[in-house]
Design a protein around this motif. Structure first.
Motif, PDB file in Angstrom:
ATOM      1  N   ALA A 233       0.806  -1.220   0.000  1.00  0.00           N
ATOM      2  CA  ALA A 233       0.000   0.000   0.000  1.00  0.00           C
ATOM      3  C   ALA A 233       0.839   1.270   0.000  1.00  0.00           C
ATOM      4  O   ALA A 233       0.336   2.334  -0.369  1.00  0.00           O
ATOM      5  N   ARG A 234       2.108   1.179   0.421  1.00  0.00           N
ATOM      6  CA  ARG A 234       2.961   2.373   0.400  1.00  0.00           C
ATOM      7  C   ARG A 234       4.397   1.954   0.112  1.00  0.00           C
ATOM      8  O   ARG A 234       4.847   0.908   0.588  1.00  0.00           O
ATOM      9  N   ARG A 241      16.005   1.364  -4.361  1.00  0.00           N
ATOM     10  CA  ARG A 241      14.869   0.517  -4.766  1.00  0.00           C
ATOM     11  C   ARG A 241      13.616   0.969  -4.040  1.00  0.00           C
ATOM     12  O   ARG A 241      13.678   1.665  -3.025  1.00  0.00           O
ATOM     13  N   TRP A 242      12.460   0.551  -4.578  1.00  0.00           N
ATOM     14  CA  TRP A 242      11.194   0.830  -3.900  1.00  0.00           C
ATOM     15  C   TRP A 242      10.902  -0.312  -2.925  1.00  0.00           C
ATOM     16  O   TRP A 242      10.813  -1.467  -3.319  1.00  0.00           O
ATOM     17  N   VAL A 243      10.731   0.046  -1.653  1.00  0.00           N
ATOM     18  CA  VAL A 243      10.476  -0.941  -0.604  1.00  0.00           C
ATOM     19  C   VAL A 243       9.088  -0.701  -0.028  1.00  0.00           C
ATOM     20  O   VAL A 243       8.723   0.438   0.283  1.00  0.00           O
ATOM     21  N   VAL A 244       8.307  -1.768   0.091  1.00  0.00           N
ATOM     22  CA  VAL A 244       6.962  -1.656   0.663  1.00  0.00           C
ATOM     23  C   VAL A 244       7.078  -1.406   2.166  1.00  0.00           C
ATOM     24  O   VAL A 244       7.773  -2.136   2.878  1.00  0.00           O
ATOM     25  N   THR A 245       6.400  -0.381   2.649  1.00  0.00           N
ATOM     26  CA  THR A 245       6.466  -0.026   4.069  1.00  0.00           C
ATOM     27  C   THR A 245       5.098  -0.034   4.759  1.00  0.00           C
ATOM     28  O   THR A 245       5.022   0.149   5.968  1.00  0.00           O
ATOM     29  N   ARG A 246       4.035  -0.206   3.997  1.00  0.00           N
ATOM     30  CA  ARG A 246       2.694  -0.288   4.596  1.00  0.00           C
ATOM     31  C   ARG A 246       1.871  -1.260   3.772  1.00  0.00           C
ATOM     32  O   ARG A 246       2.041  -1.353   2.559  1.00  0.00           O
ATOM     33  N   LYS A 270      18.131  -5.795   4.383  1.00  0.00           N
ATOM     34  CA  LYS A 270      18.280  -6.967   3.514  1.00  0.00           C
ATOM     35  C   LYS A 270      16.920  -7.181   2.857  1.00  0.00           C
ATOM     36  O   LYS A 270      15.897  -7.179   3.531  1.00  0.00           O
ATOM     37  N   TYR A 271      16.906  -7.392   1.525  1.00  0.00           N
ATOM     38  CA  TYR A 271      15.649  -7.281   0.795  1.00  0.00           C
ATOM     39  C   TYR A 271      15.372  -8.491  -0.094  1.00  0.00           C
ATOM     40  O   TYR A 271      16.286  -9.092  -0.666  1.00  0.00           O
ATOM     41  N   PHE A 299       8.497  -5.438  -6.651  1.00  0.00           N
ATOM     42  CA  PHE A 299       8.800  -4.522  -5.558  1.00  0.00           C
ATOM     43  C   PHE A 299       9.620  -5.275  -4.519  1.00  0.00           C
ATOM     44  O   PHE A 299       9.732  -6.498  -4.560  1.00  0.00           O
ATOM     45  N   TRP A 300      10.189  -4.537  -3.563  1.00  0.00           N
ATOM     46  CA  TRP A 300      11.071  -5.130  -2.561  1.00  0.00           C
ATOM     47  C   TRP A 300      10.428  -5.111  -1.183  1.00  0.00           C
ATOM     48  O   TRP A 300       9.645  -4.216  -0.865  1.00  0.00           O
TER      49      TRP A 300
END
Length: 344
Positions: A233-234, A241-246, A270-271, A299-300
């Motif tokens: 969602a966020r 990189r783009w990391v999912v946080t929500r 670490k992703y 996405f990561w």
């Protein structure tokens, strides 16, 4: 036909053959820089390490002692070094947008195709496009026996179907992918002629119970499929990189194909890279376009978050093995020599 025209045709044929041969030899000549398809510096060495001999069974992978958690292993890059009816050499596979609730089949297909690409780049096989409606039909009709019209499929049942009925290709199916076809085969099962072919390509899988096991599987060339209730969602930009946080909520299945633990010893840096089966267009899928060479639609997520989702029971993850029945092609053999040379 005039003699001059015959001579011209022969000359053109010889010239074209020489171009192909010189191009192939150029890849293998010592000291010749390989073509870089948008990869970061050091890609050749890191990828050659991934292409080492894979274990005979998943039991050899899980629990092995290594520095896997500090490596950067991008299995999606194997696609650049193979070709298939779905894409030319040097390009990434495209996301096939799912046309119905067959995300389980799409997640298995993406993970399997990635594992197959690694094997093909090692010169051990060629890569093909697993046909998602076949996976969906064998899972729904022949294993789960779900009623017609119901959405989705059981991720564990898909592993049983994979082990019992294998896969077929789109070329063998003779029809293009569509959601309507997937729904039809979910009700009737795939045609008997295709089942006869698929049963000769039974695969195998291994349940993943932690981020550590997931990391070990990817480091050994096995992409994984992930069923989860987590919806990205966020996104936040971290380490390029783009990391999912929500997260929101959904019932969905995707593939986890890559790991990067090279940035820090901190587990929050670490992703794992997740590859979805929704549109590559960020206006439709909601996934921003990658900042690096990752496939669009991916996405990561951090080690901590993936580990928490797996251990909470929210997620089901399986490492996907290769299947039999596809001989190696010439491109794969050339690349095998190339990476053996780079590993010396």
């Amino acid at each position: 036909m005039p003699v001059w025209l015959i001579r011209l045709i022969i000359t053109l044929i010889i010239s074209s053959l020489l171009c192909v041969a010189v191009g192939a030899i150029g890849l293998l000549m010592p000291g010749t820089p390989p073509v870089n398809y948008g990869l970061a510096a050091g890609w050749r060495e890191s990828f050659a390490e991934v292409l080492r001999e894979t274990p005979r069974s998943f039991s050899d992978v899980i629990g092995e002692s290594s520095d896997a958690a500090s490596k950067d292993v991008r299995l999606y890059r194997a696609a650049l070094f193979v070709e298939s009816p779905a894409k030319p050499f040097g390009q990434q596979f495209r996301t096939i947008n799912q046309g119905t609730g067959d995300c389980v089949a799409q997640g298995v297909r993406t993970a399997l195709r990635t594992t197959m690409s690694v094997k093909a780049a090692k010169g051990e096989r060629k890569v093909v496009e697993p046909f998602a409606p076949y996976i969906f039909g064998t899972t729904r009709k022949l294993v789960s026996r779900w009623p017609c019209g119901a959405a989705g499929a059981d991720p564990s049942a898909a592993m049983v179907a994979f082990e019992q009925y294998g896969i077929v290709t789109e070329e063998e199916a003779g029809v293009p992918y569509s959601g309507a076809l997937a729904n039809r085969w979910a009700c009737t099962g795939p045609p008997d002629a295709l089942l006869k072919i698929g049963k000769q390509r039974a695969g195998s899988s291994f349940p993943i119970r932690s981020a550590e096991e997931l990391c070990q599987a990817i480091n050994n060339g096995y992409a994984c499929t992930w069923a989860t209730g987590m919806k990205p969602a966020r996104y936040e930009e971290r380490d390029g990189r783009w990391v999912v946080t929500r997260w929101g909520g959904w019932a969905h299945q995707m593939a986890i194909t890559d790991f990067d633990g090279s940035r820090s010893s901190d587990l929050s840096r670490k992703y794992f890279n997740v590859w979805n089966s929704h549109s590559e267009d960020p206006r439709i899928s909601g996934h921003p376009l990658p900042l690096g060479d990752e496939p669009p639609g991916s996405f990561w997520m951090t080690w901590k978050d993936i580990d928490r989702f797996i251990k909470s029971g929210d997620s089901v993850v399986y490492a996907i093995s290769d299947v039999q029945g596809f001989e190696a092609d010439d491109v794969g053999s050339l690349l095998k020599n190339l990476f053996q040379e780079s590993a010396r």
